[in-house]
Enzyme design. Structure first.
Site, mmCIF file in Angstrom:
data_model
loop_
_atom_site.group_PDB
_atom_site.id
_atom_site.type_symbol
_atom_site.label_atom_id
_atom_site.label_comp_id
_atom_site.label_asym_id
_atom_site.label_seq_id
_atom_site.Cartn_x
_atom_site.Cartn_y
_atom_site.Cartn_z
ATOM 1 N N ASP A 210 13.282 -12.779 -10.449
ATOM 2 C CA ASP A 210 14.762 -12.339 -10.881
ATOM 3 C C ASP A 210 14.261 -11.731 -12.329
ATOM 4 O O ASP A 210 13.383 -11.914 -13.020
ATOM 5 C CB ASP A 210 15.456 -13.385 -11.139
ATOM 6 C CG ASP A 210 15.147 -14.541 -12.196
ATOM 7 O OD1 ASP A 210 15.331 -14.436 -13.262
ATOM 8 O OD2 ASP A 210 14.367 -15.462 -11.694
ATOM 9 N N ASP A 212 16.238 -12.442 -14.865
ATOM 10 C CA ASP A 212 17.199 -13.122 -15.831
ATOM 11 C C ASP A 212 18.437 -12.267 -16.219
ATOM 12 O O ASP A 212 18.920 -11.736 -14.873
ATOM 13 C CB ASP A 212 16.116 -13.327 -17.276
ATOM 14 C CG ASP A 212 16.772 -14.607 -17.800
ATOM 15 O OD1 ASP A 212 16.760 -15.600 -17.161
ATOM 16 O OD2 ASP A 212 17.005 -14.427 -18.912
HETATM 17 N N1 LIG Z 1 15.433 -16.753 -15.152
HETATM 18 C C1 LIG Z 1 14.624 -17.779 -15.250
HETATM 19 N N2 LIG Z 1 15.070 -18.725 -16.315
HETATM 20 C C2 LIG Z 1 14.158 -19.646 -16.254
HETATM 21 N N3 LIG Z 1 13.475 -20.185 -15.254
HETATM 22 C C3 LIG Z 1 13.146 -19.289 -14.174
HETATM 23 N N4 LIG Z 1 12.502 -19.610 -13.216
HETATM 24 C C4 LIG Z 1 12.900 -18.513 -12.312
HETATM 25 N N5 LIG Z 1 13.533 -17.657 -12.934
HETATM 26 C C5 LIG Z 1 13.831 -18.318 -14.172
#
Ligand SMILES: Nc1ncnc2[nH]cnc12
Ligand SMILES: CSC[C@H]1O[C@H](OP(=O)(O)O)[C@H](O)[C@@H]1O
Length: 292
Positions: A210, A212
């Protein structure tokens, strides 16, 4: 014939077993530091021995802040691992690292706050260097293996380890970008520190799930999206392990990490606490056997 390598693989979110292992056996390992996240899956691919540990346990039972990283690393060492490859789901803090990409990280910023981060302490003090927290040789092999497996893999990158279990606020996410972090996750610390103290060369392959929440005012991470991405990533992760087995040099030559404790213990021999020495067990055996 490949000899001298036993690769410990720590499988993160979405990676709870490796089907390609031959002669598979789940074994119980207890440690002076408690129980690891699960049984260890031992096996081989060709001539290379592997020991796999699902970081969160099968079924993903344990949250990042409650992982017993000391037991996990100790268990891999006790199982004879010479090197450790960690595979992790990560969020991307860079436009050019989209979901689906792999990043073999080489640096960490540690923002975890509530986790035991050392095997050492009062009674036996040690300071190992973390200037280069990952193993260059193993990381290069992993990056090549990721590419051979069909992944887009970036070499090098900084992993921001956050405490969690909540994902970051947008202000944090933007701040971490300014700090130079490339990916974000919740598990590589203190795991990487402990691997170094246990004299285990460590590489971390981040599988981007992703972006974030930094890209726009209405973007946020949802576990459902992460899980949707994990399926495809985990297949590539498993293939990476197979490619790694194929590409390891026939002989494992020594790594500088194999002997870091020779230069790290600072407590005078007669001031060392025998119970600490006992608890450190196999982590200290090699160093102490060399000392008068
Ligand atoms: N955005 C994210 N923040 C923290 N850990 C993760 N693991 C996978 N995506 C994450
Ligand atoms: C399932 S998203 C959050 C979760 O995934 C990562 O774990 P791992 O590194 O074990 O793949 C992240 O650090 C969080 O623990």
């Amino acid at each position: 014939m490949t000899s001298g390598w036993t690769i410990g693989v720590i499988g993160g979110s979405g990676l709870y077993a490796i089907d390609a292992l031959e002669d598979q056996r789940w074994i119980d390992v207890d440690t002076p530091w408690g129980r690891p996240s699960d049984q260890l899956l031992t096996g081989r691919i060709g001539d290379v021995r592997f020991v796999f540990l699902p970081r969160h346990g099968r079924g993903h039972r344990i949250p990042p802040g409650e992982l017993n990283a000391r037991a996990n690393i100790y268990a891999l060492k006790a199982a004879g691992c010479t090197d450790v490859v960690a595979i992790s789901a990560v969020g991307s803090l860079r436009e050019e690292l989209p979901p689906g990409h792999f990043v073999v990280v080489d640096q960490f910023i540690d923002r975890t706050v509530a986790r035991p981060a050392s095997f050492f302490g009062t009674g036996l003090v040690a300071h190992v260097s973390l200037a280069d927290p990952t193993c260059e040789r193993l990381s290069a092999l992993c990056a090549d293996a990721a590419q051979a497996a069909g992944a887009d893999a970036a070499r090098g990158g900084t992993y921001l380890a956050m405490e969690g279990p909540q994902f970051s606020s947008r202000a944090e996410s933007l701040l971490f970008r300014q700090w130079g972090a490339d990916v974000i996750g919740m598990t590589a610390m203190p795991e990487a520190r402990l691997a170094r103290e246990a004299e285990l060369p460590y590489a971390l392959v981040g599988m981007v799930t992703d972006y974030d929440c930094w890209r726009s005012a209405n973007e946020k991470v949802e576990v459902a999206d992460v899980i949707a991405r994990l399926g495809a990533n985990a297949d590539l992760g498993r293939r990476l392990v197979v490619e790694l087995a194929r590409s390891l040099p026939a002989e494992r030559t020594p790594s500088p990490v194999d002997t870091v404790l020779d230069f790290a213990l600072i407590t005078a021999p007669d001031a060392r606490d025998p119970s600490m020495i006992e608890k450190l067990g196999i982590i200290l055996d090699r160093t102490l056997s060399r000392q008068p």
